[in-house]
Design an enzyme around this catalytic site. Structure first.
Site, PDB file in Angstrom:
ATOM      1  N   HIS A 135       0.502   0.662  -2.959  1.00 49.65           N
ATOM      2  CA  HIS A 135      -0.180   1.565  -3.902  1.00 49.65           C
ATOM      3  C   HIS A 135       0.613   1.753  -5.192  1.00 49.65           C
ATOM      4  CE1 HIS A 135      -3.455   2.744  -1.216  1.00 49.65           C
ATOM      5  NE2 HIS A 135      -2.572   2.712  -0.239  1.00 49.65           N
ATOM      6  N   ASP A 182       2.062   4.477   2.993  1.00 53.34           N
ATOM      7  CA  ASP A 182       0.853   4.068   3.732  1.00 53.34           C
ATOM      8  C   ASP A 182       0.355   2.702   3.281  1.00 53.34           C
ATOM      9  OD1 ASP A 182       0.311   5.251   1.222  1.00 53.34           O
ATOM     10  OD2 ASP A 182      -1.809   5.387   1.744  1.00 53.34           O
ATOM     11  N   GLU A 183      -0.402   2.089   4.165  1.00 53.19           N
ATOM     12  CA  GLU A 183      -1.209   0.906   3.859  1.00 53.19           C
ATOM     13  C   GLU A 183      -0.464  -0.175   3.085  1.00 53.19           C
ATOM     14  OE1 GLU A 183      -5.743   2.263   3.556  1.00 53.19           O
ATOM     15  OE2 GLU A 183      -4.583   2.866   1.810  1.00 53.19           O
ATOM     16  N   VAL A 184       0.687  -0.578   3.548  1.00 52.21           N
ATOM     17  CA  VAL A 184       1.385  -1.685   2.881  1.00 52.21           C
ATOM     18  C   VAL A 184       0.765  -2.995   3.352  1.00 52.21           C
ATOM     19  CG1 VAL A 184       3.608  -2.762   2.449  1.00 52.21           C
ATOM     20  CG2 VAL A 184       3.481  -0.298   2.859  1.00 52.21           C
ATOM     21  N   GLU A 220       2.280   5.873   8.883  1.00 57.83           N
ATOM     22  CA  GLU A 220       2.775   4.520   9.125  1.00 57.83           C
ATOM     23  C   GLU A 220       4.304   4.467   9.187  1.00 57.83           C
ATOM     24  OE1 GLU A 220       0.256   5.287   7.100  1.00 57.83           O
ATOM     25  OE2 GLU A 220      -0.975   3.538   6.597  1.00 57.83           O
TER      26      GLU A 220
END
Lengths: 531, 531
Positions: free
Chosen positions: A274, A334-336, A386
């Site tokens: 992000h 988050d969300e890598v 995460e």
């Protein structure tokens, strides 16, 4: 007695089609519902021109509480509806045994110490208060100024307009929050939200006793924070270098506006994913993506292999910790997406050298560096779930923010591991069905799998999250309110407060109350009109 | 050439995460897309201080067209963005071969007759126009003033801001609507919408070339229309007798505001169901519901057995036909619940006397009376599909408004029966998923089952419907726009205009264009910012 009609707290709604509003709003009901409240039918009238707050000298400390009194005086004085019934029944109270006279004063007592003028709201602040309206008058007592602020909000909500008259029923309230962290997340990266919108959000948060503004300030699409250290980040990475940035003075104004309302501001600078907007000015921070071993021009998450990445983060975060006074910092995580890391030969070599066999290990390596930076800065932090799931070593002060599906089970694991948990899985304001969409938020119970008192203490609360993909300055306030109010009641009120029918009636009033105070809340329950 | 960057009409979006807006807006693209348009790279600059419309004397008839010119001059002059790039590149056009000079005039020619000052927009009006911007200048030609209005809208959209400069590319447009009835339904009963909101809706409709405002003015929950004949209907049946009503002067203002924008106003007074609010003042109009042969105090649909019901409707509708000048009247007829009729012994007796074996027959009996009333008033009418499906005898001028699921098949039946069809099944603005929610509207093709030219002519168009349960004055505009724009393009543009990627780019610009003109449209495509 007319008052029986006014105080329809327990109005039962049948599904037959009736003319008029589908839900008859309560009058003078408090949102979120106090922990303990008794209400009776006796009442005072309030005349704004003579009503005052009586605060002993010690309430003048800090002096911003005086501003709060002015604010609430104004709210009360302007809460007479302009949409009057045609012909007010003249002086309906005069022959009414329940009429106790005119309430001229709310007497406020600060039981605890007089705090410093620069006091900041903090996690685990005491927000308890008691509020009594009886034949002796009206009395608000609290150990802390934060409790006084919460009690003032409650007092203002007890007052309701009947024809052209303000009324308040006698009542006894003992109140305190269930959870210490009651947050609202606003994403100002996917769409830039003007400062005036953020200030309105803070007002609305205070009206709902929310106490943490989680400012998801940057993300892939834009970097609107104007850094003192690296102004090029927003010069190039904001949607617009002038109209799409928060200047330092804007940030100061937001933090101060929140502070005097008892709201903490926790900034989030999400890494290592992000972060695409960081790379407009500083492409060297991000990983070059490859196709068939040739760099393809795309950039991925931050480059975890370079010391210069951590130097940059250290410099920027040193600034952020200085700008944002809260002791917590949300560092994301988050969300890598691993695809770009996988494609890059330098990353592969680095992993071999470090004996990393999974990309989760590489991610942990990155986060461990960020965590070390914050430890050095003496800042505590929140992380998205995460980071915990991937096994990064975290001190017990860390707050793990659970957001994915199956969140209750993750939350349980977090707390079993002795970390603090914060819940958002069921409170994404971007999730829409009918347009009303608050009942699922209301029904969600974050503590379902927690049993012991020790476990429960580790659950700090939760946050309603407004991600910015599909909201702009014109739509964000009605999208959030009163839907986030459902989350606010879940986080403040007793866990047994779960009656949707009772909530509907009070939320109908509360949404109209917000409208009257200038918050563009949407209707919660279907057909109706605010008065 | 810089212009290649400006004119990114066919920008291809890949799903890699990139900083900046997820969809790069077009510049100067027209929404809804014209039937035929050629654009070239040569361009003029426009200087608002010297730009004028050149209209020969005949354009002064009717004089409200002069107001339209003023309106569009203002729109153009204020369309320079206030969010300038930091440092405009000074006079980028000066060395550019594509620069044709300054456009000082749009020459407007009304080819047809000069209409009466009081001309009303009507079904099947000619709205065609041609618009040419070439080396000779800019020229708008139309047979009718309605075509001139549509052409002015297009002209204003062709102009775009580049830095602090207004530009327009040379272009040739031949344009006309695919369907003659391009509507927007607003429900002002479930929530009352202030007049200013309705006027904003009309502005937005003009910006989208929609030409019918279907005003669903009354329903079960409130009766906000203040009747000259029966003012008690709103005195008692509105949410509020003062703040929740449309006075006659409000209605006049709305009709006139619409008229001069080429928008028809079709009122709907839905019967015999959706009339619960009528019964607050006139309970005798509605059917008494019974439980075990005892009246239970509830009221159902209108009472079809009494002559007085029809007398009342006749009196009210005589007024409505006088107040609303459009030759069409929407008489509703949807969702009649039979339970109450079934419970009422008088209704049962009436059915026996008339040899009705089904409640559909009774409903038809009612509607037949209403239809006869309108025939006597020389008004044409629209009905919801149930009226047709239940077999009411209808003249061929009737428009059957299809709204239920499986609408294409119903529409086909309507048209096979020689009636006019109007489509809304797939265009309910209350249906939400992501919050963006316009692509399903865009993809919906109402003419799918129609093959012959004769059949196609009977499909008049469609309407985007905003039912009022979950929208109030604060949320209704971002809920409607730009989602209704998707419907507007489907109804105006050629049926082959179905490319979502192309539409995204133009709608991104169009939503921002509406924002700039004061319409609080929400973002259509995800992350981004308007300039």
């Amino acid at each position: 007695m007319r008052l029986f009609i006014f105080l329809s707290f327990f109005f039962v709604y049948t599904f037959a089609i009736r003319p008029g509003p589908v839900i008859q709003a309560s009058k003078g009901a408090v949102w979120p519902k106090p922990q303990q409240q008794e209400v009776s039918e006796t009442y005072y009238l309030i005349r704004p021109h003579s009503f005052t707050f009586e605060a002993p000298v010690n309430i003048g400390c800090p002096s911003f509480l005086d501003d709060a009194l002015t604010r609430y005086w104004t709210i009360i004085a302007t809460s007479i509806t302009s949409k009057l019934e045609e012909t007010p029944e003249a002086n309906f109270w005069e022959l009414d045994d329940n009429f106790l006279g005119y309430l001229e004063t709310l007497t406020i007592t600060l039981l605890g110490e007089c705090p410093n003028e620069n006091i900041l709201p903090e996690l685990h602040d005491n927000e308890n208060y008691t509020l009594t309206v009886d034949s002796e008058g009206a009395f608000l007592e609290s150990e802390t100024i934060w409790g006084v602020l919460r009690g003032l909000e409650t007092f203002s909500q007890l007052i309701y307009a009947e024809q052209d008259t303000l009324m308040i029923n006698t009542t006894k309230i003992v109140d305190f929050p269930r959870f210490p962290h009651r947050g609202f997340l606003l994403d100002t990266s996917r769409h830039f939200e003007p400062v005036r919108i953020i200030l309105q959000m803070l007002d609305a948060m205070a009206y709902n006793k929310l106490n943490v503004f989680h400012w998801h300030i940057t993300d892939d699409h834009s970097f609107p924070y104007k850094s003192r250290t690296y102004h090029e980040l927003s010069d190039k990475g904001a949607y617009h270098p002038v109209s799409g940035v928060y200047e330092q003075s804007d940030v100061m104004k937001i933090i101060e506006y929140a502070r005097v309302r008892g709201i903490r501001v926790i900034p989030e600078f999400d890494t290592p994913g992000h972060t695409r907007s960081w790379g407009v000015a500083h492409p060297e921070l991000l990983t070059s993506c490859f196709t068939d071993n040739v760099a393809n021009g795309e950039l991925g998450p931050m480059d975890p292999t370079k010391d210069t990445t951590y130097d940059f983060i250290n410099n920027l975060f040193t600034e952020i910790v200085d700008v944002f006074p809260d002791s917590y910092f949300h560092i994301g995580g988050d969300e890598v997406e691993f695809d770009c890391w996988k494609s890059n030969p330098d990353v592969s070599n680095f992993m071999k050298q470090n004996n990393f066999s999974t990309y989760e290990q590489l991610e942990s390596y990155f986060i461990q560096h960020v965590v070390d930076i914050l430890d050095n800065l003496s800042s505590k932090y929140l992380v998205w779930e995460e980071v915990f799931v991937n096994g990064v070593e975290l001190p017990n002060s860390t707050v793990v923010h659970v957001w994915k599906d199956n969140g209750l089970s993750t939350l349980n694991n977090v707390i079993k591991a002795g970390k603090y948990g914060l819940y958002s899985s069921c409170w994404y304001l971007s999730v829409l069905h009918s347009g009303s969409d608050w009942d699922a938020f209301y029904k969600c119970e974050p503590g379902l799998l927690l049993h012991t008192e020790e476990e429960k203490k580790l659950l700090l609360g939760g946050e309603a999250c407004m991600w910015g993909e599909y909201v702009n300055e014109f739509s964000v306030i009605p999208r959030v309110w009163p839907r986030a109010s459902a989350v606010a009641e879940r986080l403040w009120s007793d866990e047994n407060v779960v009656d949707i029918s009772d909530a509907q009636i009070r939320l109908e009033e509360h949404a109209c109350r917000m409208n009257k105070r200038g918050i563009a809340a949407q209707p919660p329950n279907g057909p109706g009109m605010c008065f």
